[in-house]
Motif scaffolding. Sequence first.
Motif, PDB file in Angstrom:
ATOM      1  N   LEU A   1       0.830  -1.201   0.000  1.00  0.00           N
ATOM      2  CA  LEU A   1       0.000   0.000   0.000  1.00  0.00           C
ATOM      3  C   LEU A   1       0.866   1.254   0.000  1.00  0.00           C
ATOM      4  N   ALA A   2       1.907   1.270   0.837  1.00  0.00           N
ATOM      5  CA  ALA A   2       2.793   2.428   0.895  1.00  0.00           C
ATOM      6  C   ALA A   2       3.466   2.660  -0.451  1.00  0.00           C
ATOM      7  N   LEU A   3       3.854   1.569  -1.107  1.00  0.00           N
ATOM      8  CA  LEU A   3       4.488   1.690  -2.422  1.00  0.00           C
ATOM      9  C   LEU A   3       3.533   2.337  -3.416  1.00  0.00           C
ATOM     10  N   PHE A   4       2.293   1.883  -3.452  1.00  0.00           N
ATOM     11  CA  PHE A   4       1.323   2.428  -4.399  1.00  0.00           C
ATOM     12  C   PHE A   4       0.969   3.881  -4.066  1.00  0.00           C
TER      13      PHE A   4
ATOM     14  N   PRO B   1     -14.578   1.615  -1.770  1.00  0.00           N
ATOM     15  CA  PRO B   1     -13.835   1.289  -0.546  1.00  0.00           C
ATOM     16  C   PRO B   1     -12.663   2.224  -0.286  1.00  0.00           C
ATOM     17  N   ASP B   2     -12.353   2.417   0.975  1.00  0.00           N
ATOM     18  CA  ASP B   2     -11.150   3.134   1.380  1.00  0.00           C
ATOM     19  C   ASP B   2      -9.920   2.338   0.934  1.00  0.00           C
ATOM     20  N   VAL B   3      -8.880   3.038   0.485  1.00  0.00           N
ATOM     21  CA  VAL B   3      -7.702   2.369  -0.074  1.00  0.00           C
ATOM     22  C   VAL B   3      -7.038   1.455   0.957  1.00  0.00           C
ATOM     23  N   ALA B   4      -6.803   1.968   2.162  1.00  0.00           N
ATOM     24  CA  ALA B   4      -6.132   1.166   3.194  1.00  0.00           C
ATOM     25  C   ALA B   4      -6.965  -0.052   3.583  1.00  0.00           C
ATOM     26  N   LEU B   5      -8.278   0.149   3.751  1.00  0.00           N
ATOM     27  CA  LEU B   5      -9.150  -0.965   4.113  1.00  0.00           C
ATOM     28  C   LEU B   5      -9.200  -2.000   2.994  1.00  0.00           C
ATOM     29  N   PHE B   6      -9.223  -1.524   1.760  1.00  0.00           N
ATOM     30  CA  PHE B   6      -9.263  -2.449   0.629  1.00  0.00           C
ATOM     31  C   PHE B   6      -7.988  -3.292   0.571  1.00  0.00           C
ATOM     32  N   ALA B   7      -6.850  -2.663   0.792  1.00  0.00           N
ATOM     33  CA  ALA B   7      -5.581  -3.401   0.787  1.00  0.00           C
ATOM     34  C   ALA B   7      -5.589  -4.487   1.859  1.00  0.00           C
ATOM     35  N   LYS B   8      -6.140  -4.161   3.030  1.00  0.00           N
ATOM     36  CA  LYS B   8      -6.202  -5.131   4.125  1.00  0.00           C
ATOM     37  C   LYS B   8      -7.139  -6.282   3.787  1.00  0.00           C
TER      38      LYS B   8
ATOM     39  N   GLU C   1     -10.161 -14.736   2.819  1.00  0.00           N
ATOM     40  CA  GLU C   1     -11.483 -15.129   3.295  1.00  0.00           C
ATOM     41  C   GLU C   1     -12.396 -13.931   3.546  1.00  0.00           C
ATOM     42  N   SER C   2     -11.943 -12.728   3.263  1.00  0.00           N
ATOM     43  CA  SER C   2     -12.758 -11.549   3.556  1.00  0.00           C
ATOM     44  C   SER C   2     -14.013 -11.541   2.700  1.00  0.00           C
ATOM     45  N   GLU C   3     -15.044 -10.883   3.219  1.00  0.00           N
ATOM     46  CA  GLU C   3     -16.318 -10.839   2.502  1.00  0.00           C
ATOM     47  C   GLU C   3     -16.186 -10.067   1.198  1.00  0.00           C
ATOM     48  N   LEU C   4     -15.433  -8.968   1.227  1.00  0.00           N
ATOM     49  CA  LEU C   4     -15.249  -8.166   0.018  1.00  0.00           C
ATOM     50  C   LEU C   4     -14.507  -8.969  -1.042  1.00  0.00           C
ATOM     51  N   HIS C   5     -13.470  -9.680  -0.625  1.00  0.00           N
ATOM     52  CA  HIS C   5     -12.699 -10.519  -1.539  1.00  0.00           C
ATOM     53  C   HIS C   5     -13.605 -11.560  -2.187  1.00  0.00           C
TER      54      HIS C   5
END
Length: 749
Positions: free
Chosen positions: A288-291, A358-365, A371-375
Amino acid sequence: MAAPVFEEDKTVVGQSLCEFIEWAKNSLQPEAALASAPDKPLGLPPIQRSAVWNAKKIVDLWDSVLRGLPIGIFYLLTRAGTGQARRLDGKSIEGAGFDLLDGQQRLRALLLGWAEISDDRCLWVDLAPTDSSSFRLFITSKTQPFGYDPATGRKWPTHDRRKAREAIEPKDHPILVLDQQGNPRLGDDGKPRSAYDSELFSGNVAQDGKKIEEPPKPYRSSGSTTFKLRRLLRAWREGNLDALTKEAPGASEAAIAALHKAFKRLKAAHVALLKVDLGALQGDDAVLALFERVGAGGEPLSNEERLYSIYKHHKKEIQELVENISATVGKILPPTKIVTTALRIANARKKQPSFSVPDVALFAKEMKDQESELHSNLNGLIPSGRTGPLQQGFEAIKNILSFQEGEDAFWLPDVLLATLPPGVWQVLVFWASSLPEGTQWNESRKEAVRFALFWRLCVWNDEKATVRCFEYLCDINKATVRRSEYLRDIGDKVFPAIKLYQILIGHEGDKCAQDLISAEDFDKHFDALQETPVWRTDADRFVAGKIRNEMCARWWWNGKALLPWLQRDYIRKAFPDYAPLTDHEDDIPYDLDHVCPSNDWRQDWRLFQHRLDAEVQNKEELRGTRDQIGAGIGNLRLVGSAQNRGDGDTDVEEKMCFIKQKPESDKFKKGMKDWAFSAEIAPWRLVSRSGAVADRKWNNERLQAFQVAVEKRAVYLYQRFHDDLEYSSWTSSRHQGEDAVNEHVTPKV
């Protein structure tokens, strides 16, 4: 040229700029050549940029290089070879090597002047000395074949593009487009068709029977001493000063000497290459920091670009899946917008739905967690190896909105599809992707077209409107209804446009769009205006009793965006080869034209007032109100660029010659339909004045007729928009209860 070598633990090396560009150029060789080459090709990492540098940035970069100025560090990402990478032209490559992490736009700009790698853009060098320099740089493109203003990088305004075309195409020597057999291609009228501006770049046009192989030279360049930069640079690299002189006949010795010195500076230039090893980065948020930080010294990534980059990092094949949507549907949205559509829908489908991107940081997580619901939701929308609900939704909406035979058919021309705001697509695709296979989409055609055009005209906050529509489509108040049971019941239901319209205009307390008014109310407003030779201001026209009629004002100034719909049959028949969904640049083959030529009423005031043959008190009032009558929708039409160039400042009756015909004649009927005119043409006849603009007087009768003509046509166009689209069910519903407003069933996801 060899790829850079980073010895031991070094992460920075210097390389000749020419070698670096040549390595990039060689990386674009055909697959067979790449396979046998000893070097590893340069690729692109998962980072996704949606923007392409504009003309000024490209010219400025080359100006810096030729002056010997530094152009920044290039970051290279080590490629392990375990996944699929992309070349600069988008094709896939396999194997270990380097990807260009930061500097993609700079490198593309450098390649443009280095080698024949692009059929869409061309860099030129003008060797006619100026006060400040011995040469100047220009850029042209397929969609802007006469180039851009070198001072601003913006496309030339219409009158300059007209002058540029007239300079290479006198009236009696048209440039014709050729078919595959090399014969002039015929238009809808059976006559040889004049080439669109974008076709001048193709090399498939002819003038006076002679094929034109080269694109036009930039507007406001010297012409005879203007040459393609890459040709002069190649000649210089192969034969130095003598070859350069031979390749640029007619250029002065001083200009040749100046360019020779500039090329020597290019040859001596070096760039710093910095290696980044993704596997060696520390911390869970390293990617995330790189992007977030890449390009911080140049062109930072937008939030949407970072989201797409993170998505590509975790799902290598996403770019190909997104490209499939663009290939089947057309370029209705940039890749980043297609991805954010998927992210928004996946977010809305969670048990605890969210209706924003989605928020960028939350999306990266969440993407890190398999197994995340968004994934899981994203995998359901865009499954690997097969067509998923997202693509099916885009395809369904494209089919619903596209051309349909029939005089009363509901459809949008492609040029409007390409300019619909992202929120329209996201709402419609969310709805369509929630329905099962076998849904009868045609049942929703009328409501979807109405909704799209309403949004295009009336919505002023795209993001808020999108969120409000998603909230309703999710129907979170009834989230306990089982989805499987619900889907059995909605297969034959239509898009709930009326309810969404009510929500957006503030029926439920949160207004983010202007509400429509009936055609009768629109007509009554203008019918109540007094006929006067004094041209009205906005306040005079739209404010009554301190209340501003917002819909009338919006139509007057913004309704022109819907002229492609009002003239859709003309556009489809007059420009059969026009394909706006294949390119998002400015390749439109028609102009927005003033029926009464702008030079007739917008002329310099010092000249215009000498043509005023009216009462003294009218003169100064007209000075500030001319645009407020002449630039309104009632004085506008869409017309082919070639015809518009030929018309110039032609008088109304000559330009719109059908108004001199009898109403029952075919020419009258065709003109009325093509140019979206009403039967009330008497005022336009009073506006008409023959002869040169300087001889066209403005007396009281003509001043009054022009205002009446423009206002009556504005009313007619709104009536066409409202009545042809059958908005009466929407506008009348404002006075009814909610039960009468919405009888549609909507998705509960």
